[in-house]
Design an enzyme around this catalytic site. Structure first.
Site, PDB file in Angstrom:
ATOM      1  N   HIS A   1      -4.631  -0.743  11.509  1.00  0.00           N
ATOM      2  CA  HIS A   1      -4.338  -1.762  12.477  1.00  0.00           C
ATOM      3  C   HIS A   1      -5.239  -3.097  12.696  1.00  0.00           C
ATOM      4  O   HIS A   1      -6.011  -2.720  13.753  1.00  0.00           O
ATOM      5  CB  HIS A   1      -2.966  -1.747  12.793  1.00  0.00           C
ATOM      6  CG  HIS A   1      -2.602  -0.958  12.464  1.00  0.00           C
ATOM      7  ND1 HIS A   1      -1.302  -1.635  11.019  1.00  0.00           N
ATOM      8  CD2 HIS A   1      -1.822   0.398  12.146  1.00  0.00           C
ATOM      9  CE1 HIS A   1      -0.443  -1.066  10.847  1.00  0.00           C
ATOM     10  NE2 HIS A   1      -1.138   0.271  10.642  1.00  0.00           N
TER      11      HIS A   1
ATOM     12  N   ASP B   1       0.538  -8.703  10.434  1.00  0.00           N
ATOM     13  CA  ASP B   1       0.922  -7.364  11.007  1.00  0.00           C
ATOM     14  C   ASP B   1       0.383  -7.298  12.389  1.00  0.00           C
ATOM     15  O   ASP B   1      -0.418  -6.988  12.477  1.00  0.00           O
ATOM     16  CB  ASP B   1      -0.797  -6.412  10.394  1.00  0.00           C
ATOM     17  CG  ASP B   1      -0.687  -5.394  10.920  1.00  0.00           C
ATOM     18  OD1 ASP B   1       0.307  -4.784  12.252  1.00  0.00           O
ATOM     19  OD2 ASP B   1      -1.431  -4.271  10.260  1.00  0.00           O
TER      20      ASP B   1
ATOM     21  N   HIS C   1       0.649  -0.960   0.189  1.00  0.00           N
ATOM     22  CA  HIS C   1       0.227  -0.263  -0.224  1.00  0.00           C
ATOM     23  C   HIS C   1       0.806   1.030  -0.140  1.00  0.00           C
ATOM     24  O   HIS C   1       2.348   0.755  -0.335  1.00  0.00           O
ATOM     25  CB  HIS C   1      -1.092   0.389   0.984  1.00  0.00           C
ATOM     26  CG  HIS C   1      -0.513  -0.073   2.522  1.00  0.00           C
ATOM     27  ND1 HIS C   1       0.583  -0.645   3.248  1.00  0.00           N
ATOM     28  CD2 HIS C   1      -0.336   0.806   3.021  1.00  0.00           C
ATOM     29  CE1 HIS C   1       1.127  -0.997   4.438  1.00  0.00           C
ATOM     30  NE2 HIS C   1       1.010   0.597   4.455  1.00  0.00           N
TER      31      HIS C   1
ATOM     32  N   ASP D   1       5.113   4.616   5.062  1.00  0.00           N
ATOM     33  CA  ASP D   1       6.450   3.358   6.046  1.00  0.00           C
ATOM     34  C   ASP D   1       6.632   2.397   5.268  1.00  0.00           C
ATOM     35  O   ASP D   1       7.187   0.983   5.138  1.00  0.00           O
ATOM     36  CB  ASP D   1       6.382   2.925   7.435  1.00  0.00           C
ATOM     37  CG  ASP D   1       4.482   2.686   7.369  1.00  0.00           C
ATOM     38  OD1 ASP D   1       3.989   3.278   6.658  1.00  0.00           O
ATOM     39  OD2 ASP D   1       4.116   1.979   8.635  1.00  0.00           O
TER      40      ASP D   1
ATOM     41  N   SER E   1      -3.267  10.563   3.510  1.00  0.00           N
ATOM     42  CA  SER E   1      -3.539   9.728   2.734  1.00  0.00           C
ATOM     43  C   SER E   1      -4.821   8.700   3.359  1.00  0.00           C
ATOM     44  O   SER E   1      -5.231   7.805   2.229  1.00  0.00           O
ATOM     45  CB  SER E   1      -1.981   8.344   3.162  1.00  0.00           C
ATOM     46  OG  SER E   1      -1.982   8.632   4.231  1.00  0.00           O
TER      47      SER E   1
ATOM     48  N   VAL F   1      -9.897   6.028  14.565  1.00  0.00           N
ATOM     49  CA  VAL F   1      -9.844   4.440  14.473  1.00  0.00           C
ATOM     50  C   VAL F   1      -8.219   4.402  14.009  1.00  0.00           C
ATOM     51  O   VAL F   1      -7.787   4.944  12.862  1.00  0.00           O
ATOM     52  CB  VAL F   1     -10.994   4.198  13.808  1.00  0.00           C
ATOM     53  CG1 VAL F   1     -12.357   4.245  14.016  1.00  0.00           C
ATOM     54  CG2 VAL F   1     -10.861   4.240  12.356  1.00  0.00           C
ATOM     55  N   SER F   2      -8.325   3.191  14.733  1.00  0.00           N
ATOM     56  CA  SER F   2      -6.704   2.499  13.656  1.00  0.00           C
ATOM     57  C   SER F   2      -6.460   1.893  12.834  1.00  0.00           C
ATOM     58  O   SER F   2      -8.573   1.342  12.432  1.00  0.00           O
ATOM     59  CB  SER F   2      -6.325   1.826  15.171  1.00  0.00           C
ATOM     60  OG  SER F   2      -5.108   0.479  14.453  1.00  0.00           O
TER      61      SER F   2
ATOM     62  N   HIS G   1       5.887  -6.063  10.953  1.00  0.00           N
ATOM     63  CA  HIS G   1       4.994  -4.794  11.242  1.00  0.00           C
ATOM     64  C   HIS G   1       5.312  -4.415  13.113  1.00  0.00           C
ATOM     65  O   HIS G   1       4.028  -3.864  12.998  1.00  0.00           O
ATOM     66  CB  HIS G   1       4.133  -5.003  10.180  1.00  0.00           C
ATOM     67  CG  HIS G   1       3.883  -3.605  10.458  1.00  0.00           C
ATOM     68  ND1 HIS G   1       2.861  -2.488  10.648  1.00  0.00           N
ATOM     69  CD2 HIS G   1       4.255  -2.267   8.943  1.00  0.00           C
ATOM     70  CE1 HIS G   1       2.704  -1.470  10.466  1.00  0.00           C
ATOM     71  NE2 HIS G   1       3.833  -1.361   9.334  1.00  0.00           N
TER      72      HIS G   1
END
Lengths: 586, 586
Positions: B399, B226, B103, B107, B264, B396-397, B421
């Site tokens: 992940h 992840d 993506h 990072d 992003s 919100v995250s 990660h």
């Protein structure tokens, strides 16, 4: 009124004159019809978390509440500690009657060893608070010259001609914490100190609602309330919760237990000792500040340690791992602390081993998150089982959350509300809470440091400001590092320095030796020889041009070198090292 | 096997030889009876959050997954960016067949403009991912020399002789994110990419369980997952929740709305645009990276913007405050960002006014807490109503939390589990989750960067390591700043520098000019004249002593100056400035 009420206090002229002009006051007051006021000034502790210091002033008398320190911000490079700018106190030295302490945390007493050297006035505090202060004064060799007065948590003392101070007990993350109500001829103001409401405190001593209620019944003009946790809904949990978690950890641990927490959290340390007693373990205290606080707390009766429980670092080998508990500093990941050294395998005596349970019973203070995380990672790498806040209930805050703040406000029912002990965001949230409880917006003051808040029976107002800010402590230097030095350190830290040295012939400015260039923190010299050679050429050219144009002033020569070389280096590297031209003449 | 399987890969000798020695392989394999393996190496992204880069190697072929950057740690003074040490790839350049992207986050793609200059191999990614990469390559003037290949989120491609790569869609905080299954003759490994499971994603595209399930039915050897949020219990909330909060904010706002978020996070931006449409407002996009991403996302069809909704900064004056929404950078309190400049009253066009609603729709990345807090405080001071994470559901995250991770593991049912990660603490927590789901401890690998994990059908093992670490980018310099330069910057930042210059007579070493002392970042020179004079005397004495003892080596003279002066300054100030003696000779 006297010059005290002018909107910008002129400190110099009021210095020491307070008593002399007393005779004029009543006449003046009648003439201007101005109401008598209490002045409240924060010299630290609002707009920030740290270095709490508040001034309460009535007529020619001043009370100081606390004298804390804070740790440097990221941009205060190389600085060890930060204390409040206390110029207002030295400018009004004769007025200062006493320094009153709420509790023994660094952000409330840590500045005193420096401040007392200039403002040596009687200090009042509870037994543990003064015990901790004594340690500091001893280190600074000024213990014998300071007048310390132990107060009881529910006592009342009169200070000067105008002040009656009633202390009351509050719960916080250190024992023997108090708030205080200060009564003056104008009325009473109430300062909560750092507080929470713990219904099941470890020592059984609850925040003294009854006394607060009693004081409040007579009417409180202004409430100064700890707003640290004003963003948090609900109630802050009881310290007892941590005790339950600790018990659970002891029950499950198969090998050594290592617990890091704030040295000053005596109740938490007591709960660890209680669990150690229950599970029949020996306890080793580790880290300089932990040993200091535990010793002081034991001597003064704030820690109950069964005989024979404590062992020394050197005795560890005599016990099996499952018999050992260590209580240590390092809960903030501080680089030199005991736990950090253990995590890095750099501790003299203790090597972390698989099976160890390491408990970090603290939450990271803002700014320390990455240091704490590093310690956690290193402990996991060494095979320890690590228990920390984000995955367990091993820490509770020492500050009141929203519902406790509402309770305090409703108990005191003040005319004015002033949030203290918080950044602006926290102050604003307490202000909002005050509004929802019916205090009108214009009676709530979100002050900034140095603001002079004048509180009268009928109205309150910010009427000016006094000198305020910070004093930086770097090594032995108090205040000798300021903005220029910090700005230079900043530039040096980003791109390093190039020193350009050249020797010129007196009179002709002909280059006799050099230019030589020495750089540090800029580039690897070995890989950048060409860059340095080009730089030398540019310096020579700059000096030639100056000679051609008959420029002889060294300041101008140096400026020419800085400009030309700086431009060239930026084009080639996109860096801006400090350029320091040094010209010698023979 | 070839030299690929030696426990410490000798990169130099294997460089480019992959194809030539193919003929020997099967013979060798039969002889050693060693099982064929896939090698997995992290060149970044484990033991840290950031600069993700993974290597999948089979025989003489390498696939690279992602090439990210990270922002410098606090001790990397003056550094702009950090990228992975990719020596292993340049050492094995002929083997590298492709770079596969999951993506478009920094990072994961931010290191590529630097890496592609040395490892120019075909790049595969989804449309938006490549669109964002293209912007970067254009800035670095290498867009035309790079081979970019758009893949569909549910496509399969074959690369080289040995790899079949099946992509599958995952939910994350940027659209067009994928994970991938890589099938080799040994078996299939599955890399989740950064993912969460959002049951109600903004674009309706859910993490592709079905495809993952299909792939897994055929058996997955190793799952690379992840682990960022492996410490968080439960499920990560849907991005839709943020949409609801945004709607509520729009409904209540009485004046201008200013929303800062990650540039992003295109779905979040879409939700702001949707609310703006519903409440009939104009939207102004602010901040360089926000404008770049919005433009790219619009061009590629990832943002649906009603005609006439967007306005320019210069058009703001034509609208009432209650008609205006601004979407801006600065959610991390970055000093130069648009929101930070607004908060500091330093923005060219926008002055924060009472009544403004400012929304920080992000949580602070660890290390940025204090910067974000500063911005919040400044916005409050200017009278804005500030909405941020600790008091609302505005972020919100991206992940997966623990329950989603369990779901992924149970869906894939891999033989081996490898957390990626995350810092070590996160890896350990995912490892623990894997164990609770029945994967045996010895089949779970918490690897560190550079580790070579060899995965065979029957067993997997860390067999060695390859060069790994970081490359520091400072201005135009890539890798020219290393530990010595950083150590110097550190010392300079703490206590500054004293440059000591002296001109000696050739042969006799008699002092002709100086010693002169120039300091920066040490003390205020004006208030420390005596200290500097004493320092000069010490330098003269040191040189005298050397002359008496007939020491003429400049290195020794300099060392004597450093020792004597350093000791004296430390005694007087408790500081250790860098001391830089420069000797000239005429």
């Amino acid at each position: 009124m006297t010059n005290n009420s002018s909107s910008q206090t002129n400190n110099k002229s009021s210095n020491g004159n307070g008593n002399k002009i007393n005779g004029n006051k009543s006449a003046k007051r009648r003439r201007t019809q101005k109401e008598e006021t209490i002045k409240f000034i924060s010299l630290g502790g609002v707009g920030e978390i740290g270095k709490n210091m508040y001034v309460v002033e009535f007529k020619d008398e001043i009370l100081v509440i606390d004298g804390g320190l804070k740790f440097p911000e990221e941009d205060m490079l190389g600085i060890d500690l930060v204390i409040p700018d206390f110029t207002y106190l030295t400018d009004n030295l004769d007025k200062v009657k006493a320094i009153l302490l709420t509790h023994g945390h660094e952000d409330h007493i840590g500045g005193l060893p420096y401040i007392l050297k200039y403002v040596n006035k009687p200090v009042y505090g509870t037994k543990l608070t003064l015990g901790l202060l004594e340690n500091k004064l001893r280190e600074h060799n000024i213990l014998n010259s300071v007048n310390l007065n132990v107060i009881q948590p529910n006592s009342t003392i009169e200070i000067g001609k105008n002040f009656k101070v009633e202390f009351f007990r509050v719960n916080h993350s250190i024992p023997d914490s108090v708030g205080m109500a200060i009564t003056t001829p104008v009325g009473t103001i109430l300062h909560t100190g750092d507080f929470k409401i713990d219904q099941t405190p470890v020592d059984g001593q609850i925040t003294d609602f009854q006394r607060i209620s009693e004081i409040s019944r007579k009417g409180v003009l202004a409430l100064f309330a700890d707003c640290t946790n004003a963003e948090r809904p609900g109630f802050t949990m009881s310290e007892r919760v941590v005790g339950n978690t600790i018990d659970e950890i002891f029950r499950l641990a198969k090998s050594r237990i290592i617990i890091a927490t704030f040295a000053s959290n005596v109740h938490r340390i007591q709960q660890v000792l209680d669990a150690a007693y229950k599970y029949n373990k020996k306890v080793c205290i580790n880290g300089r500040s932990m040993i200091n606080v535990v010793n002081t707390a034991m001597e003064l009766g704030y820690l109950n340690v069964p005989k024979g429980m404590l062992i020394e670092l050197d005795d560890l080998d005599a016990y099996n791992y499952d018999q050992i508990v260590m209580i240590t500093t390092g809960s903030q990941g501080e680089p030199m602390s005991a736990l950090t050294r253990m995590a890095n395998s750099e501790h003299r005596k203790v090597e972390i081993a698989p099976g160890d349970t390491v408990v970090i019973a603290a939450s990271p203070i803002p700014g320390n998150e990455k240091l704490v995380s590093k310690t956690i990672n290193n402990l996991f790498k060494r095979g320890a089982d690590v228990v920390y806040e984000s995955v367990s209930g091993i820490h509770v805050s020492g500050h009141a959350s929203q519902e406790e703040l509402k309770m305090m406000i409703n108990l005191v029912r003040p005319k004015y509300l002033v949030p203290i002990h918080g950044e602006y965001r926290h102050c604003i949230h307490l202000a909002k809470i005050g509004e929802t409880l019916g205090i009108s917006r214009e009676n709530i003051f979100t002050i900034e440091i140095g603001d002079v808040l004048e509180i009268g029976k009928e109205k309150a107002k910010i009427t000016g400001s006094v000198p305020s800010g910070y004093i930086l402590i770097d090594g032995l230097g108090v205040g000798d590092v300021g903005n220029i030095v910090l700005r230079d350190r900043k530039q040096l830290s980003l791109d390093g320095i190039l020193v350009v040295v050249v020797t010129l012939q007196k009179g002709t400015n002909k280059i006799i030796a050099g230019p030589d260039i020495v750089s540090r923190g800029f580039v690897y010299v070995r890989e950048s020889e060409q860059l340095i050679e080009e730089a030398k050429a540019i310096v020579s050219q700059s000096l030639e041009k100056c000679r051609d144009r008959n420029i002889k002033e060294w300041a101008q020569l140096k400026q020419a070198i800085r400009d030309q070389l700086g431009k060239s280096l930026y084009e080639k590297t996109r860096r801006k090292p400090m350029i320091l031209p040094i010209i010698m003449e023979v």
